[in-house]
Design an enzyme around this catalytic site. Sequence first.
Site, short mmCIF file in Angstrom:
data_model
loop_
_atom_site.label_atom_id
_atom_site.label_comp_id
_atom_site.label_asym_id
_atom_site.label_seq_id
_atom_site.Cartn_x
_atom_site.Cartn_y
_atom_site.Cartn_z
N ASP A 138 0.81 -1.22 0.00
CA ASP A 138 0.00 0.00 0.00
C ASP A 138 0.85 1.27 0.00
O ASP A 138 0.32 2.37 -0.22
CB ASP A 138 -0.97 0.01 1.18
N ASP A 141 5.08 3.69 8.69
CA ASP A 141 4.28 2.82 9.54
C ASP A 141 5.12 2.44 10.75
O ASP A 141 6.22 1.89 10.59
CB ASP A 141 3.87 1.55 8.79
#
Length: 355
Positions: free
Chosen positions: A114, A230
């Site tokens: 992603d 992340d």
Amino acid sequence: MKRKLLFGVLLLIVAAAGLTVLFQKQIGERLFAQGAASRIDNAGLDLGDGLHLILCGTGSPLPNPDRAGPCNVVVADDQAFVVDIGEGGARNLNLIGFDIASLDGLLLTHFHSDHIDGMGPLALFYWTQGSATAPLPLIGPQGVERVADGFNAAYALDHGYRVAHHGTDIVPETGGGLRAMPFAIGEQPVVVLERGGLRITAFRVDHDPVRPSVGYRFDYKGRSIVISGDAARSPMLDRAAKGADILVHDALQPGLVGAMTSALEADGQANTAKITRDILDYHASPEDAARSAQVAGVGRLVLSHLVPPIPNAFFYPAFIGDAATYFEGEITVGEDGMVFSLMPDTSAIKLGKRL
């Protein structure tokens, strides 16, 4: 008298509707041409000197029609870098009016799908909109070479078609694709670029089992922006964000994800429910992000890469949870199209919206 007037108005409405249907093709063509000219004329994004942050994607792998995948642009005067490029990110950059051909490079925090699945369109726009004679520089930790090679192979046939169709004046054969520029990352931060007063520093973050995984800090004329990538909360990120004006941090709200997991299990979607349980341990909650922001002493916390998808702003308080009790500064739930401007010689942060 009133009835006659009302009847006359109704006749005019019916007549106008009839004429619109009769000449719908011609009206549509004219309105489209006017709209296209106006949009192209007003598309430019003039930010001026200073350090700027554009949120071109604040979503996650979970479907959300209002948010593209993870995508950020940091602009320092005439230098511009994209940080991660999820699906829909390049589309948003065009809608915002950002000149993709002016990019100096794409930085990746890690190689989860992603964060890279918008690379193809970004590289294509970089090549075709500016007749680039060299591939888009792709900067990232070890392994970025494999990512570049894979995308280049996937787009090799497309490259040939476009050169044959448009000619080398528009799409030079030496352009297109991506050129990998890897750097090694260990326990200590690494300066990956320093020029024109801009310094970009990479630092390791905790996204295990995803390794390497990094965040980036941008420093320019006394202003600073940190993008976590992340990351679960860790001392490494707290140190790297020390004194930054803005910390862009990924955020997962465990309570809302738990509700989603329960709904998936009740619907018999065991595989997806397993995934939503697994993701809890390698993303920060809004409260964790707020704790990091407070420890680091940042000016503003911007939550992005939102999990789960948030339908609209009504749900922001539920998503933020208790984060405000841990951070004294301002917390912003990121939205696609937000533009933050940090001008030199001031501590102010100006927020605008382009979508």
